[in-house]
Design a protein around this motif. Structure first.
Motif, mmCIF file in Angstrom:
data_model
loop_
_atom_site.group_PDB
_atom_site.id
_atom_site.type_symbol
_atom_site.label_atom_id
_atom_site.label_comp_id
_atom_site.label_asym_id
_atom_site.label_seq_id
_atom_site.Cartn_x
_atom_site.Cartn_y
_atom_site.Cartn_z
ATOM 1 N N ASP A 170 4.147 42.987 17.683
ATOM 2 C CA ASP A 170 3.338 42.110 16.849
ATOM 3 C C ASP A 170 2.363 42.981 16.047
ATOM 4 O OD1 ASP A 170 1.113 42.696 18.474
ATOM 5 O OD2 ASP A 170 1.118 40.735 19.447
ATOM 6 N N ILE A 171 1.543 42.358 15.206
ATOM 7 C CA ILE A 171 0.668 43.163 14.333
ATOM 8 C C ILE A 171 -0.448 43.860 15.091
ATOM 9 C CG2 ILE A 171 1.191 42.004 12.155
ATOM 10 C CD1 ILE A 171 -1.338 40.371 12.474
ATOM 11 N N ASN A 172 -0.578 43.554 16.386
ATOM 12 C CA ASN A 172 -1.572 44.248 17.209
ATOM 13 C C ASN A 172 -0.920 45.292 18.113
ATOM 14 O OD1 ASN A 172 -3.828 42.736 16.216
ATOM 15 N ND2 ASN A 172 -3.018 41.011 17.378
ATOM 16 N N ALA A 226 6.347 34.697 11.590
ATOM 17 C CA ALA A 226 6.680 35.442 10.383
ATOM 18 C C ALA A 226 7.116 36.850 10.784
ATOM 19 C CB ALA A 226 5.474 35.495 9.442
ATOM 20 N N ILE A 227 8.270 37.262 10.276
ATOM 21 C CA ILE A 227 8.826 38.569 10.618
ATOM 22 C C ILE A 227 8.765 39.458 9.379
ATOM 23 C CG2 ILE A 227 10.818 39.826 11.524
ATOM 24 C CD1 ILE A 227 9.966 37.652 13.473
ATOM 25 N N SER A 228 7.926 40.486 9.437
ATOM 26 C CA SER A 228 7.825 41.420 8.317
ATOM 27 C C SER A 228 8.945 42.446 8.412
ATOM 28 C CB SER A 228 6.485 42.153 8.356
ATOM 29 O OG SER A 228 6.524 43.274 7.492
ATOM 30 N N ILE A 229 9.666 42.618 7.308
ATOM 31 C CA ILE A 229 10.701 43.650 7.268
ATOM 32 C C ILE A 229 10.210 44.870 6.484
ATOM 33 C CG2 ILE A 229 12.587 42.009 7.572
ATOM 34 C CD1 ILE A 229 13.197 42.563 4.511
ATOM 35 N N ASP A 230 8.900 44.974 6.303
ATOM 36 C CA ASP A 230 8.356 46.157 5.638
ATOM 37 C C ASP A 230 8.765 47.399 6.424
ATOM 38 O OD1 ASP A 230 6.268 45.559 3.335
ATOM 39 O OD2 ASP A 230 6.096 43.957 4.815
ATOM 40 N N ALA A 241 8.617 51.315 7.882
ATOM 41 C CA ALA A 241 7.576 51.967 8.683
ATOM 42 C C ALA A 241 6.408 52.494 7.839
ATOM 43 C CB ALA A 241 8.189 53.091 9.511
ATOM 44 N N GLN A 242 6.695 53.072 6.668
ATOM 45 C CA GLN A 242 5.615 53.639 5.858
ATOM 46 C C GLN A 242 4.711 52.563 5.249
ATOM 47 O OE1 GLN A 242 8.888 54.009 5.118
ATOM 48 N NE2 GLN A 242 9.271 53.850 2.923
ATOM 49 N N ASN A 243 5.163 51.307 5.230
ATOM 50 C CA ASN A 243 4.356 50.223 4.667
ATOM 51 C C ASN A 243 3.832 49.250 5.711
ATOM 52 O OD1 ASN A 243 4.667 51.073 1.980
ATOM 53 N ND2 ASN A 243 6.665 50.105 1.873
ATOM 54 N N VAL A 244 4.172 49.481 6.979
ATOM 55 C CA VAL A 244 3.816 48.539 8.031
ATOM 56 C C VAL A 244 2.295 48.353 8.163
ATOM 57 C CG1 VAL A 244 3.574 49.566 10.365
ATOM 58 C CG2 VAL A 244 5.320 47.877 9.933
ATOM 59 N N GLU A 245 1.521 49.372 7.798
ATOM 60 C CA GLU A 245 0.061 49.267 7.893
ATOM 61 C C GLU A 245 -0.519 48.290 6.867
ATOM 62 O OE1 GLU A 245 0.772 52.118 4.668
ATOM 63 O OE2 GLU A 245 1.579 52.049 6.700
ATOM 64 N N LYS A 246 0.272 47.845 5.897
ATOM 65 C CA LYS A 246 -0.186 46.882 4.890
ATOM 66 C C LYS A 246 -0.083 45.436 5.377
ATOM 67 C CE LYS A 246 1.283 49.774 1.017
ATOM 68 N NZ LYS A 246 2.209 49.884 -0.102
ATOM 69 N N TYR A 270 -0.112 32.514 11.708
ATOM 70 C CA TYR A 270 1.220 32.619 12.278
ATOM 71 C C TYR A 270 1.266 33.771 13.277
ATOM 72 C CZ TYR A 270 1.967 30.556 7.627
ATOM 73 O OH TYR A 270 1.877 29.805 6.498
ATOM 74 N N GLU A 271 2.244 33.703 14.178
ATOM 75 C CA GLU A 271 2.570 34.873 14.972
ATOM 76 C C GLU A 271 3.337 35.776 14.003
ATOM 77 O OE1 GLU A 271 5.182 35.967 18.953
ATOM 78 O OE2 GLU A 271 4.580 33.895 18.599
ATOM 79 N N VAL A 272 2.901 37.025 13.860
ATOM 80 C CA VAL A 272 3.535 37.941 12.916
ATOM 81 C C VAL A 272 4.111 39.119 13.690
ATOM 82 C CG1 VAL A 272 3.206 39.418 10.889
ATOM 83 C CG2 VAL A 272 1.944 37.256 11.071
#
Length: 173
Positions: free
Chosen positions: A37-39, A91-95, A97-102, A114-116
């Protein structure tokens, strides 16, 4: 020229037929992929649930304008949807690895509740057969795929809540 056009149309028809078959036969359980997750907490996608109620999975990327419009439109009605149906959005981000911090700053700025989850290697995206984003799945209370669609047009989120209402009504029978 006519031969090329005919070949292209035949290929497009084949692709649409194959996609329709995937959607119509995909009442299977969710695949098992380890995401975070984002955390930074690990989450297995096979364990995604909403306590027996339907939920929505939305594949997006920070750079995808239609994805962000759809998630914003859902956000505007999310509290009402939750109160009425108990639906949850994941919500599932497909960003990559280099953009995951955004992702987290964008989610926080938008106020999405949402749960991301992060899918930087697109493992879950591939396992779910997602080729184009935004892509949304409505999952029934038993964890089975009830609906799948790609793309977004304004107002398309209304179809999602209608499907959730149908699933809840069918559960009550």
């Amino acid at each position: 020229m006519k031969k090329i056009l005919s070949t292209m149309l035949l290929f497009a028809a084949f692709c649409l037929t194959a996609a329709a078959q995937v959607v119509s036969t995909s009442r299977a359980q969710l695949p098992s992929v380890e995401l975070k997750d984002i955390n930074g907490k690990a989450v297995n996608t096979a364990d995604l649930h909403n306590d027996g109620k339907p939920f929505i999975i939305s594949f997006f990327a920070t750079w995808c304008k239609p994805c962000n419009r759809e998630l914003k439109a859902i956000h505007e009605q999310y509290a009402d949807w939750q109160e009425e149906t108990g639906v949850k959005v994941i919500a599932i981000s497909i960003d990559e690895a280099q953009n995951v911090e955004k992702v987290k700053p964008m989610v926080d700025a938008a106020g999405w509740e949402y749960e991301v989850l992060l899918d930087p290697n697109s493992e879950f995206r591939r396992a779910m057969g997602v080729n184009m984003i935004p892509h949304v799945f409505v999952i029934d209370g038993n964890g089975k795929i009830a609906e799948s669609r790609s793309g977004y047009t304004d107002g398309g989120e209304e179809h999602l809540i209608e499907k959730v209402r149908e699933l809840i009504a069918a559960q009550g029978k």
